[in-house]
Motif scaffolding. Structure first.
Motif, PDB file in Angstrom:
ATOM      1  N   VAL A 158       0.874  -1.186   0.000  1.00  0.00           N
ATOM      2  CA  VAL A 158       0.000   0.000   0.000  1.00  0.00           C
ATOM      3  C   VAL A 158       0.907   1.232   0.000  1.00  0.00           C
ATOM      4  N   VAL A 159       0.660   2.145  -0.955  1.00  0.00           N
ATOM      5  CA  VAL A 159       1.561   3.292  -1.118  1.00  0.00           C
ATOM      6  C   VAL A 159       0.775   4.596  -1.159  1.00  0.00           C
ATOM      7  N   ASP A 160       1.460   5.658  -0.739  1.00  0.00           N
ATOM      8  CA  ASP A 160       0.870   6.995  -0.754  1.00  0.00           C
ATOM      9  C   ASP A 160       2.017   7.974  -1.002  1.00  0.00           C
ATOM     10  N   ASP A 161       2.218   8.342  -2.253  1.00  0.00           N
ATOM     11  CA  ASP A 161       3.394   9.143  -2.649  1.00  0.00           C
ATOM     12  C   ASP A 161       4.674   8.475  -2.129  1.00  0.00           C
ATOM     13  N   ASP A 162       5.420   9.172  -1.248  1.00  0.00           N
ATOM     14  CA  ASP A 162       6.680   8.587  -0.780  1.00  0.00           C
ATOM     15  C   ASP A 162       6.508   7.631   0.395  1.00  0.00           C
ATOM     16  N   ARG A 163       5.271   7.478   0.861  1.00  0.00           N
ATOM     17  CA  ARG A 163       5.054   6.616   2.025  1.00  0.00           C
ATOM     18  C   ARG A 163       4.622   5.214   1.591  1.00  0.00           C
ATOM     19  N   VAL A 164       5.091   4.203   2.347  1.00  0.00           N
ATOM     20  CA  VAL A 164       4.619   2.832   2.138  1.00  0.00           C
ATOM     21  C   VAL A 164       4.122   2.301   3.484  1.00  0.00           C
ATOM     22  N   LEU A 165       3.064   1.508   3.413  1.00  0.00           N
ATOM     23  CA  LEU A 165       2.479   0.960   4.642  1.00  0.00           C
ATOM     24  C   LEU A 165       3.031  -0.459   4.833  1.00  0.00           C
ATOM     25  N   LEU A 166       3.755  -0.662   5.923  1.00  0.00           N
ATOM     26  CA  LEU A 166       4.326  -1.983   6.194  1.00  0.00           C
ATOM     27  C   LEU A 166       3.799  -2.483   7.537  1.00  0.00           C
ATOM     28  N   ALA A 167       3.660  -3.790   7.623  1.00  0.00           N
ATOM     29  CA  ALA A 167       3.051  -4.376   8.822  1.00  0.00           C
ATOM     30  C   ALA A 167       3.926  -5.490   9.374  1.00  0.00           C
ATOM     31  N   ARG A 168       3.812  -5.650  10.684  1.00  0.00           N
ATOM     32  CA  ARG A 168       4.537  -6.722  11.361  1.00  0.00           C
ATOM     33  C   ARG A 168       3.532  -7.816  11.693  1.00  0.00           C
ATOM     34  N   ASN A 169       3.734  -8.963  11.063  1.00  0.00           N
ATOM     35  CA  ASN A 169       2.818 -10.081  11.263  1.00  0.00           C
ATOM     36  C   ASN A 169       3.091 -10.738  12.610  1.00  0.00           C
ATOM     37  N   ALA A 170       2.028 -11.024  13.335  1.00  0.00           N
ATOM     38  CA  ALA A 170       2.184 -11.611  14.677  1.00  0.00           C
ATOM     39  C   ALA A 170       2.841 -12.981  14.620  1.00  0.00           C
ATOM     40  N   ARG A 171       2.779 -13.654  13.458  1.00  0.00           N
ATOM     41  CA  ARG A 171       3.312 -15.018  13.379  1.00  0.00           C
ATOM     42  C   ARG A 171       4.749 -15.082  12.867  1.00  0.00           C
ATOM     43  N   PHE A 172       5.296 -13.929  12.438  1.00  0.00           N
ATOM     44  CA  PHE A 172       6.682 -13.972  11.952  1.00  0.00           C
ATOM     45  C   PHE A 172       7.587 -14.450  13.081  1.00  0.00           C
ATOM     46  N   PRO A 173       8.516 -15.349  12.779  1.00  0.00           N
ATOM     47  CA  PRO A 173       9.402 -15.850  13.836  1.00  0.00           C
ATOM     48  C   PRO A 173      10.308 -14.761  14.410  1.00  0.00           C
ATOM     49  N   ARG A 174      10.635 -13.729  13.600  1.00  0.00           N
ATOM     50  CA  ARG A 174      11.402 -12.603  14.157  1.00  0.00           C
ATOM     51  C   ARG A 174      10.774 -11.316  13.630  1.00  0.00           C
ATOM     52  N   PRO A 175      10.914 -10.220  14.370  1.00  0.00           N
ATOM     53  CA  PRO A 175      10.239  -8.983  13.962  1.00  0.00           C
ATOM     54  C   PRO A 175      10.659  -8.541  12.558  1.00  0.00           C
ATOM     55  N   MET A 176       9.678  -8.348  11.685  1.00  0.00           N
ATOM     56  CA  MET A 176       9.970  -7.908  10.319  1.00  0.00           C
ATOM     57  C   MET A 176       8.762  -7.128   9.808  1.00  0.00           C
ATOM     58  N   PHE A 177       9.040  -5.998   9.153  1.00  0.00           N
ATOM     59  CA  PHE A 177       7.959  -5.217   8.551  1.00  0.00           C
ATOM     60  C   PHE A 177       7.843  -5.590   7.080  1.00  0.00           C
ATOM     61  N   SER A 178       6.624  -5.964   6.674  1.00  0.00           N
ATOM     62  CA  SER A 178       6.441  -6.464   5.315  1.00  0.00           C
ATOM     63  C   SER A 178       5.140  -5.944   4.719  1.00  0.00           C
ATOM     64  N   THR A 179       4.860  -6.429   3.516  1.00  0.00           N
ATOM     65  CA  THR A 179       3.633  -6.105   2.800  1.00  0.00           C
ATOM     66  C   THR A 179       2.469  -6.892   3.407  1.00  0.00           C
ATOM     67  N   LEU A 180       1.256  -6.639   2.910  1.00  0.00           N
ATOM     68  CA  LEU A 180       0.068  -7.356   3.396  1.00  0.00           C
ATOM     69  C   LEU A 180      -0.300  -8.442   2.391  1.00  0.00           C
ATOM     70  N   ALA A 181      -0.839  -9.541   2.895  1.00  0.00           N
ATOM     71  CA  ALA A 181      -1.175 -10.646   1.992  1.00  0.00           C
ATOM     72  C   ALA A 181      -2.338 -11.450   2.532  1.00  0.00           C
ATOM     73  N   GLY A 182      -3.044 -12.097   1.610  1.00  0.00           N
ATOM     74  CA  GLY A 182      -4.133 -12.982   2.022  1.00  0.00           C
ATOM     75  C   GLY A 182      -4.560 -13.885   0.876  1.00  0.00           C
ATOM     76  N   PHE A 183      -5.178 -15.000   1.232  1.00  0.00           N
ATOM     77  CA  PHE A 183      -5.616 -15.953   0.209  1.00  0.00           C
ATOM     78  C   PHE A 183      -6.814 -15.407  -0.566  1.00  0.00           C
ATOM     79  N   VAL A 184      -6.826 -15.705  -1.864  1.00  0.00           N
ATOM     80  CA  VAL A 184      -7.980 -15.366  -2.706  1.00  0.00           C
ATOM     81  C   VAL A 184      -9.136 -16.277  -2.296  1.00  0.00           C
ATOM     82  N   GLU A 185     -10.272 -15.677  -1.990  1.00  0.00           N
ATOM     83  CA  GLU A 185     -11.436 -16.482  -1.607  1.00  0.00           C
ATOM     84  C   GLU A 185     -12.247 -16.850  -2.845  1.00  0.00           C
ATOM     85  N   ALA A 186     -13.083 -17.869  -2.694  1.00  0.00           N
ATOM     86  CA  ALA A 186     -13.906 -18.338  -3.816  1.00  0.00           C
ATOM     87  C   ALA A 186     -14.736 -17.182  -4.361  1.00  0.00           C
TER      88      ALA A 186
END
Ligand SMILES: [Zn+2]
Length: 267
Positions: A141-169
């Motif tokens: 997710v982007v807004d000019d020079d800004r990017v939205l990064l998230a820390r997933n609760a399940r990541f084995p070590r702290p990491m800021f990443s993109t968002l993802a999810g499975f395609v539903e039917a």
């Protein structure tokens, strides 16, 4: 002697040989025949003109643990060339599929390798099953020079990443992106632009990568999947972001490079 290379899986891990040229590709002469669960044999592809076949380790196989070690794909994949990464990814994907599709979903009969199709055939009712591929939308997710990064609760070590999810039917990948972003961090998205895709064998995803335009709303994380989400200036990114081996890392790097040239992804 069989001229193929062997990929040998111990569950989801890859058995690696500390003494060989490519630790994850074995010669038949280096492997004891009774280590191989023959019912799991699967043709994967080719490497340097030779076939590559995968197996699961047979139950109770007496592996030489001084020489061979089950190794996580997360450790193996980053060190491979793109060709070998594709090969090992395909092997891991198919090995998972074979482990989880031993029986027919229609009648419960045993399945075996189809003689002419790249799938499994039920020995009782004849239904053919093809490898499962799970499409998954992933977005920066982007807004000019800004990017939205998230820390997933399940990541084995702290990491800021993109968002993802499975395609539903019934969803398009773009609808998945808009829904997942809203559910996970509470913001609305506008234009959604395709970037690239990547096979991701953890265990069987096809990652469909997009840039999503920020349209409005404050960040509110779901607190379950996402522990924390923040805007970052793409010229001042956090230290722990995904490597460019992954499409998440490439989305971030590509956007940072575009902005450095004063360009927009939405033209
Ligand atoms: Zn069946």
């Amino acid at each position: 002697m069989n001229h193929s290379y062997i990929l040998l899986f111990s569950g989801a891990d890859l058995l690696c040989d500390m003494r060989s040229r490519w630790g994850y590709l074995h010669e038949y002469s280096d492997i004891e025949a009774d280590w191989l669960d023959q019912a799991t044999q699967q043709h994967i592809g080719h490497c340097e003109g030779r076939g590559v076949v995968s197996y699961q380790i047979a139950e109770n196989a007496a592996i030489d643990t001084m020489r061979f070690a089950p190794t996580s794909l997360f450790r193996v994949l980053p060190n491979l060339t793109p060709d070998h990464r594709d090969l090992v990814s395909r092997g891991a994907h198919l090995a998972h599929w074979r482990r989880t599709h031993r029986y027919c979903g229609s009648c419960g009969g045993l399945q075996s390798v189809h003689e002419t199709e790249p799938g499994l055939m039920c020995q009782s009712c004849g239904v053919t099953t093809y490898p499962r591929v799970s499409p998954c939308g992933i977005a920066l997710v982007v807004d000019d020079d800004r990017v939205l990064l998230a820390r997933n609760a399940r990541f084995p070590r702290p990491m800021f990443s993109t968002l993802a999810g499975f395609v539903e039917a019934g969803e398009s990948a773009e609808q998945t992106i808009a829904r997942e972003v809203k559910e996970e961090v509470g913001v609305a998205t506008g234009r959604i632009v395709y970037y690239d895709s990547q096979a991701w064998p953890f265990p069987d995803q096809l990652m469909l990568g997009y840039f999503a335009e920020y349209r409005g709303g404050e960040i509110v994380v779901d607190g379950i999947e996402i522990a924390e989400a923040r805007w970052f200036d793409c010229n001042n990114l956090p230290e722990n972001i995904p490597p460019t081996m992954s499409i998440a890392g490439r989305l971030i790097a590509h956007y940072r490079d575009l902005r450095a040239q004063g360009l927009s992804i939405f033209t």
